[in-house]
Design a protein around this motif. Structure first.
Motif, PDB file in Angstrom:
ATOM      1  N   ALA A  49      23.468   2.787  59.042  1.00  0.00           N
ATOM      2  CA  ALA A  49      24.161   3.204  57.684  1.00  0.00           C
ATOM      3  C   ALA A  49      23.041   2.759  56.644  1.00  0.00           C
ATOM      4  N   PRO A  50      23.048   3.699  55.682  1.00  0.00           N
ATOM      5  CA  PRO A  50      22.174   3.478  54.450  1.00  0.00           C
ATOM      6  C   PRO A  50      22.718   2.345  53.665  1.00  0.00           C
ATOM      7  N   PRO A  51      22.235   1.138  53.492  1.00  0.00           N
ATOM      8  CA  PRO A  51      23.084  -0.035  52.656  1.00  0.00           C
ATOM      9  C   PRO A  51      22.546   0.157  51.047  1.00  0.00           C
ATOM     10  N   TYR A  52      21.614   1.121  51.041  1.00  0.00           N
ATOM     11  CA  TYR A  52      20.887   0.885  49.601  1.00  0.00           C
ATOM     12  C   TYR A  52      21.443   2.077  48.633  1.00  0.00           C
ATOM     13  N   THR A  53      21.526   1.861  47.416  1.00  0.00           N
ATOM     14  CA  THR A  53      21.571   2.989  46.305  1.00  0.00           C
ATOM     15  C   THR A  53      20.432   3.054  45.527  1.00  0.00           C
ATOM     16  N   VAL A  54      19.677   4.123  45.219  1.00  0.00           N
ATOM     17  CA  VAL A  54      18.690   4.398  44.483  1.00  0.00           C
ATOM     18  C   VAL A  54      19.047   4.408  42.964  1.00  0.00           C
ATOM     19  N   LEU A  55      18.560   3.639  42.161  1.00  0.00           N
ATOM     20  CA  LEU A  55      18.936   3.529  40.694  1.00  0.00           C
ATOM     21  C   LEU A  55      18.476   4.798  40.082  1.00  0.00           C
ATOM     22  N   PRO A  56      18.836   5.063  38.693  1.00  0.00           N
ATOM     23  CA  PRO A  56      18.086   6.173  38.072  1.00  0.00           C
ATOM     24  C   PRO A  56      16.655   5.798  37.721  1.00  0.00           C
ATOM     25  N   PHE A  57      15.889   6.904  37.561  1.00  0.00           N
ATOM     26  CA  PHE A  57      14.461   6.567  36.907  1.00  0.00           C
ATOM     27  C   PHE A  57      14.377   5.924  35.778  1.00  0.00           C
ATOM     28  N   ASN A  58      13.310   4.948  35.692  1.00  0.00           N
ATOM     29  CA  ASN A  58      13.196   4.216  34.474  1.00  0.00           C
ATOM     30  C   ASN A  58      11.640   4.049  34.472  1.00  0.00           C
ATOM     31  N   ILE A  59      11.100   4.718  33.485  1.00  0.00           N
ATOM     32  CA  ILE A  59       9.609   4.854  33.188  1.00  0.00           C
ATOM     33  C   ILE A  59       8.913   3.342  33.399  1.00  0.00           C
ATOM     34  N   GLY A  60       9.637   2.461  32.575  1.00  0.00           N
ATOM     35  CA  GLY A  60       9.118   1.035  32.425  1.00  0.00           C
ATOM     36  C   GLY A  60       8.980   0.625  33.717  1.00  0.00           C
ATOM     37  N   ARG A  61      10.169   0.524  34.458  1.00  0.00           N
ATOM     38  CA  ARG A  61      10.154  -0.175  35.905  1.00  0.00           C
ATOM     39  C   ARG A  61       9.124   0.632  36.747  1.00  0.00           C
ATOM     40  N   ALA A  62       9.061   1.953  36.756  1.00  0.00           N
ATOM     41  CA  ALA A  62       7.827   2.644  37.741  1.00  0.00           C
ATOM     42  C   ALA A  62       6.419   2.120  37.436  1.00  0.00           C
ATOM     43  N   ALA A  63       6.433   1.969  36.122  1.00  0.00           N
ATOM     44  CA  ALA A  63       4.999   1.587  35.545  1.00  0.00           C
ATOM     45  C   ALA A  63       4.612   0.193  36.340  1.00  0.00           C
ATOM     46  N   MET A  64       5.516  -0.764  36.207  1.00  0.00           N
ATOM     47  CA  MET A  64       5.459  -2.042  36.456  1.00  0.00           C
ATOM     48  C   MET A  64       5.421  -2.120  37.851  1.00  0.00           C
ATOM     49  N   LEU A  65       6.143  -1.155  38.887  1.00  0.00           N
ATOM     50  CA  LEU A  65       6.018  -1.307  40.272  1.00  0.00           C
ATOM     51  C   LEU A  65       4.684  -1.003  40.527  1.00  0.00           C
ATOM     52  N   ILE A  66       4.111   0.270  40.139  1.00  0.00           N
ATOM     53  CA  ILE A  66       2.834   0.713  40.332  1.00  0.00           C
ATOM     54  C   ILE A  66       1.444  -0.390  39.988  1.00  0.00           C
ATOM     55  N   ILE A  67       1.764  -0.860  38.897  1.00  0.00           N
ATOM     56  CA  ILE A  67       0.842  -1.981  38.376  1.00  0.00           C
ATOM     57  C   ILE A  67       0.736  -3.083  39.278  1.00  0.00           C
ATOM     58  N   VAL A  68       2.083  -3.640  39.548  1.00  0.00           N
ATOM     59  CA  VAL A  68       2.022  -4.878  40.239  1.00  0.00           C
ATOM     60  C   VAL A  68       1.662  -4.691  41.885  1.00  0.00           C
ATOM     61  N   THR A  69       2.027  -3.745  42.329  1.00  0.00           N
ATOM     62  CA  THR A  69       1.854  -3.389  43.743  1.00  0.00           C
ATOM     63  C   THR A  69       0.232  -2.932  43.917  1.00  0.00           C
ATOM     64  N   ALA A  70      -0.281  -2.305  42.986  1.00  0.00           N
ATOM     65  CA  ALA A  70      -1.794  -2.181  42.980  1.00  0.00           C
ATOM     66  C   ALA A  70      -2.569  -3.488  42.811  1.00  0.00           C
ATOM     67  N   LEU A  71      -2.128  -4.424  41.903  1.00  0.00           N
ATOM     68  CA  LEU A  71      -2.787  -5.677  41.720  1.00  0.00           C
ATOM     69  C   LEU A  71      -2.818  -6.595  42.877  1.00  0.00           C
ATOM     70  N   LEU A  72      -1.459  -6.467  43.328  1.00  0.00           N
ATOM     71  CA  LEU A  72      -1.291  -7.317  44.606  1.00  0.00           C
ATOM     72  C   LEU A  72      -2.088  -6.776  45.850  1.00  0.00           C
ATOM     73  N   GLY A  73      -2.155  -5.457  45.972  1.00  0.00           N
ATOM     74  CA  GLY A  73      -2.931  -4.724  46.991  1.00  0.00           C
ATOM     75  C   GLY A  73      -4.454  -4.969  46.799  1.00  0.00           C
ATOM     76  N   TYR A  74      -4.965  -5.188  45.547  1.00  0.00           N
ATOM     77  CA  TYR A  74      -6.363  -5.341  45.426  1.00  0.00           C
ATOM     78  C   TYR A  74      -6.727  -6.990  45.779  1.00  0.00           C
ATOM     79  N   LEU A  75      -5.766  -7.734  45.343  1.00  0.00           N
ATOM     80  CA  LEU A  75      -5.764  -9.170  45.724  1.00  0.00           C
ATOM     81  C   LEU A  75      -5.809  -9.430  47.066  1.00  0.00           C
ATOM     82  N   PHE A  76      -4.899  -8.897  47.869  1.00  0.00           N
ATOM     83  CA  PHE A  76      -4.865  -9.020  49.329  1.00  0.00           C
ATOM     84  C   PHE A  76      -6.049  -8.450  49.965  1.00  0.00           C
ATOM     85  N   GLY A  77      -6.525  -7.298  49.451  1.00  0.00           N
ATOM     86  CA  GLY A  77      -7.799  -6.617  50.190  1.00  0.00           C
ATOM     87  C   GLY A  77      -8.877  -7.616  49.924  1.00  0.00           C
TER      88      GLY A  77
END
Length: 91
Positions: A49-77
């Motif tokens: 059963a789907p336990p999560y609800t997706v929040l409305p789009f927020n450009i600031g959160r989206a940018a932070m998500l993309i930047i943080v995951t790209a930086l962590l991916g770079y560091l991990f690689g």
């Protein structure tokens, strides 16, 4: 037979780019209001059963998500490439 060495910087760029693009795609799904149906489908095919609800789009959160995951991916690689090269030198 010896192991080939890797360019740790390129490993970081590859993994960072992959994770950044993955999360850019997720952010676009949220923006287009397709993320919730997608999650519902993924959970349902796993018989959960789907336990999560997706929040409305927020450009600031989206940018932070993309930047943080790209930086962590770079560091991990970078770390993985460095470890690979150290192990390759052991032989």
């Amino acid at each position: 037979m010896g192991m080939n060495t890797l360019n740790a910087h390129k490993c970081g760029l590859i993994l960072g780019s992959f994770l950044g693009l993955w999360h850019l795609t997720w952010s676009l799904l949220v923006l287009l209001k397709l993320a919730q149906p997608f999650l519902n489908f993924i959970f349902s095919v796993h018989m959960i059963a789907p336990p999560y609800t997706v929040l409305p789009f927020n450009i600031g959160r989206a940018a932070m998500l993309i930047i943080v995951t790209a930086l962590l991916g770079y560091l991990f690689g970078l770390v993985l490439g460095t470890i690979w090269n150290k192990v390759a030198k052991m032989k």
